[in-house]
Write a protein that holds these residues in place. Structure first.
Motif, mmCIF file in Angstrom:
data_model
loop_
_atom_site.group_PDB
_atom_site.id
_atom_site.type_symbol
_atom_site.label_atom_id
_atom_site.label_comp_id
_atom_site.label_asym_id
_atom_site.label_seq_id
_atom_site.Cartn_x
_atom_site.Cartn_y
_atom_site.Cartn_z
ATOM 1 N N THR A 396 -2.866 1.023 -0.127
ATOM 2 C CA THR A 396 -1.995 1.013 -1.284
ATOM 3 C C THR A 396 -1.490 -0.217 -1.556
ATOM 4 N N GLU A 397 -1.425 -1.150 -0.326
ATOM 5 C CA GLU A 397 -0.898 -2.730 -0.503
ATOM 6 C C GLU A 397 -1.425 -3.385 -1.252
ATOM 7 N N ASN A 398 -2.850 -3.660 -1.069
ATOM 8 C CA ASN A 398 -3.450 -4.633 -1.669
ATOM 9 C C ASN A 398 -3.910 -3.915 -2.995
ATOM 10 N N LEU A 399 -3.324 -4.230 -4.187
ATOM 11 C CA LEU A 399 -3.466 -3.681 -5.360
ATOM 12 C C LEU A 399 -5.223 -3.767 -6.017
ATOM 13 N N VAL A 400 -5.736 -5.001 -5.815
ATOM 14 C CA VAL A 400 -6.875 -5.251 -6.409
ATOM 15 C C VAL A 400 -7.961 -4.528 -5.575
ATOM 16 N N GLU A 401 -7.658 -4.418 -4.394
ATOM 17 C CA GLU A 401 -8.682 -3.996 -3.424
ATOM 18 C C GLU A 401 -8.775 -2.506 -3.691
ATOM 19 N N HIS A 402 -7.554 -1.816 -3.691
ATOM 20 C CA HIS A 402 -7.482 -0.504 -4.175
ATOM 21 C C HIS A 402 -8.151 -0.125 -5.301
ATOM 22 N N SER A 403 -7.843 -0.879 -6.430
ATOM 23 C CA SER A 403 -8.781 -0.655 -7.481
ATOM 24 C C SER A 403 -10.194 -0.842 -7.495
ATOM 25 N N ARG A 404 -10.781 -1.462 -6.587
ATOM 26 C CA ARG A 404 -11.895 -1.671 -6.409
ATOM 27 C C ARG A 404 -12.633 -0.661 -5.596
ATOM 28 N N ALA A 405 -11.849 0.121 -4.814
ATOM 29 C CA ALA A 405 -12.277 1.272 -3.938
ATOM 30 C C ALA A 405 -12.131 2.453 -5.079
ATOM 31 N N ILE A 406 -11.376 2.450 -5.935
ATOM 32 C CA ILE A 406 -11.416 3.573 -7.104
ATOM 33 C C ILE A 406 -12.819 3.523 -7.891
#
Length: 691
Positions: A396-406
């Motif tokens: 949940t720290e890296n906002l962009v990577e978390h969005s890409r994971a979703i």
């Protein structure tokens, strides 16, 4: 010459003469007329002679006809007199013999009553003897030898016939009650050995006992005994097959109970039909068999539901549980197919099975599946939620990577849902929907919750940046994070819509047979009524649409933030007023755009390049750019209208800024908004002109 023409009602002499003349050839008129007249005169003479002869014959025969008619009239009168005389004689005979016939009838009736009374007395004596003999048999114990049982059957049949003869006797009711009591005692005595013969499938002994029941007119009791014996035998076989408790992993695997039960009943069915038809002489053997199997399926201990439920508890993964339910459906289908084969098999005096009887068997057969379908809903939801246990989703720290994971999860949802639906159909066909839809909604709800949680994190990061006095914009990590998350929501919505369309198109072949109508056998009435609605309504899309709209608004707010910050400074700028008179007289070309508007222009000009880095083709970069330009124009016009005491030089400077902004907007392929155009017109009207 054809003279019939002259007798026609529409005969026309002119036409006849013209037609005769046309057929005369080249003959001269006078000769033709002379010949024709001669021929006609000759025919007239012949007709006259024929009429004279016929008239003479008629006149000669009339007296003879009149004489014959008079003779017939005289004979008729004589015959009428004879008939009247005969009628009178018959009436005299009837009057003389009427009283004698009535006397004979009374004598015959009296004779019949005397004969009936004598017969009743004899039957009463016979009844008493038979009743005493049957009482002695019951006291001494019912024999088990076939010859004695046959003799007992004859005795019982004689008592039944004797009671019918005594139906007019005054004590008929008391004798009937006495016979019923004797028959009840006899039935209770011979039922156990009959059940034993039925259990051992001993046709000879069964036939002897059946003759006794037939003598008592209680053939229905034989069917009850057969059902008890067959059920006892099948239940005993089930107890030997079904494990009393789930096997430990290390122990030898016990035979799976539902398949063993299906094989047991399928092997037993043909033999039972043959036994019912040939030995018990039942008129509805298939109906009796279906009722037997319905009772057996409802009386099994442990029940198939308990056995399968115990096996489900041993499953280490939800996928194993779904496989068990799939196997259960296949095993039940095999048993139902066997029953359908027996019901539809051609035979003499084809039996029509009652629909309710077949439906009761179907519901009893599918009872384990019906009772365990709620477990399927739980297992399917757990199986789908396992896909969300991804390490990338925990970051949940890296906002962009978390969005890409979703986004990755959303893109893979189509395959997961397709697999889930194909497995669900194998379990219960379209009847699975009341349990399949909640599982899918649970999964979509979990993804939606995750999306909203991440959306709040992005929004919090954006607001923190604004509160710290920093600008966000296209270069902020919150912008691509919101865009990618919005894309994930769009993919998920498209997947749900496509899956719904595919599932609606995959219609199952309709089978209205009572044993194969799965929705009525598996679902309760309220669930069947909701089936069509569950198939047609969108699955959990309302919250996703709300999340999509929220993310869309957030992304545009982040993108416009640097512009909004610069535009908020416009009302407080010192360049709008307090300018000296000398500066006011400067020509317009000497003025240049102010710093705030050039920063806005530079930001707008860099947007196309940066937007292409973050946006996909579906998200239409040009649309984002157009929206930003429109927002900038409208917001700029709004801020300018809030400026107070703008002097002449300030007006010129504002017009210069508007021209600059308009050129930037037009270079980006967007039109200036009406509000900014109207503002420019108003300012030019108010601005002083240099003469």
């Amino acid at each position: 010459m054809d003279i019939k023409t002259f007798a026609e009602p529409d005969f026309d002499p002119k036409k006849w003469i013209n037609r005769a003349w046309s057929s005369s050839g080249n003959q001269e008129k006078e000769v033709f007329v002379t010949n024709t007249v001669s021929r006609l005169q000759l025919y007239m003479k012949q007709l006259t002679n024929s009429l004279d002869e016929t008239t003479t014959q008629i006149l000669t025969s009339i007296p003879r006809v009149l004489q014959d008619a008079s003779s017939l009239q005289l004979e008729g009168a004589l015959l009428q007199q004879k008939l009247l005389s005969l009628e009178q004689k018959v009436q005299d005979v009837e009057e003389q013999t009427g009283n004698s016939i009535e006397s004979l009838q009374r004598i015959d009736h009296l004779k019949s009553r005397l004969e009936n009374a004598a017969s009743a007395l004899r039957e009463a004596d016979k009844w008493a003897a038979l009743a005493t003999a049957l009482e002695e048999v019951l006291e001494a114990g019912v024999p088990t030898q076939n010859d004695k049982l046959i003799e007992l059957a004859g005795q019982v049949a004689a008592m039944t016939a004797s009671l019918e003869v005594l139906s007019e006797a005054p004590d008929y009711e008391s004798k009937r009650l006495q016979l019923e009591a004797l028959y009840n005692r006899l039935e209770a005595a011979i039922s156990p050995p009959l059940i034993d013969a039925l259990t051992q499938m001993d046709a000879e002994r069964t036939a002897v006992y059946m003759s006794v029941f037939a003598g008592m007119c209680r053939a229905v009791s034989v069917c009850r005994c057969w059902r008890r014996a067959a059920a006892h035998r099948l239940l005993a076989a089930w107890r030997r097959l079904a494990p009393s408790a789930p096997s430990a992993p290390s122990a030898p695997s016990a035979p799976p109970a539902p398949p063993a039960l299906a094989r047991l009943l399928a092997a037993d069915a043909p033999q039972q039909v043959e036994w019912l038809t040939n030995v018990l002489k039942v008129e509805t053997p298939v109906g009796e068999l279906l009722r037997l199997y319905t009772d057996v399926l409802l009386s099994l201990e442990p029940s198939p539901t308990q056995v399968v439920s115990a096996n489900l508890k041993l499953c280490s993964t939800p996928d194993e549980g779904i496989i068990i339910l799939t196997d259960l459906r296949r095993e039940i289908d095999e048993f139902i197919a066997c029953m359908r084969g027996i019901v539809d098999a051609p035979r003499q005096n084809k039996e029509v099975v009652v629909a309710a009887t077949a439906r009761e068997l179907g519901r009893a057969a599918y009872a384990p599946l019906r009772e365990l379908l709620p477990r399927y809903s739980e297992m399917q939801a757990a199986l789908l939620r396992q896909h969300l246990d991804d390490k990338q989703l925990q970051d949940t720290e890296n906002l962009v990577e978390h969005s890409r994971a979703i986004l990755t999860v959303a893109e893979r949802c189509e395959g997961w849902l397709e697999t889930a639906f194909s497995k669900a159909k194998k379990i219960a066909g379209i009847a699975i929907y009341p349990y399949y839809v909640p599982a899918i909604e649970n999964f979509i709800s979990a993804i939606t919750t995750m999306i909203f949680a991440h959306c709040r994190r992005i929004e919090t990061a954006f607001l923190s940046t604004v509160s710290a006095g920093e600008t966000a914009g296209v270069l902020s990590n919150t912008f691509p994070a919101s865009l990618v998350l919005e894309s994930a929501v769009a993919v998920l919505l498209d997947t749900l819509a496509a899956r719904q369309k595919i599932e609606l198109e995959e219609e199952e072949p309709k089978d209205e047979h009572q044993l194969s109508d799965l929705p009525s056998l598996v679902l309760e009435p309220d669930s069947r009524q909701q089936l069509a609605t569950l198939r047609s309504q969108p699955q959990s899309s309302a919250e996703l649409w709300r999340a999509k709209e929220q993310l869309r608004t957030l992304a545009r707010a982040i993108l416009r933030n640097p512009i909004d910050v610069l535009l908020d400074e416009i009302p407080q700028l010192a360049a709008w007023n307090n300018n000296d008179a000398l500066s006011t007289d400067l020509p317009d070309f000497s003025l240049s755009p102010q710093e705030y508007i050039t920063k806005i222009g530079q930001y707008l000009m860099t947007l196309p390049h940066h937007l292409e880095m973050h946006l996909s083709e579906k998200q239409a970069p040009w649309q984002f750019l157009s929206e930003v330009c429109i927002h900038t124009c409208d917001k700029y016009a709004e801020k300018v209208l809030n400026i107070r005491n703008m002097d002449a030089l300030g007006t010129k400077r504002c017009l210069t800024d508007i021209v600059y902004l308009s050129s930037v907007v037009e270079d980006l392929g967007t039109n200036v908004t009406p509000s900014l155009k109207n503002l420019e017109k108003s300012l030019r009207a108010a601005a002083p002109t240099n003469e």
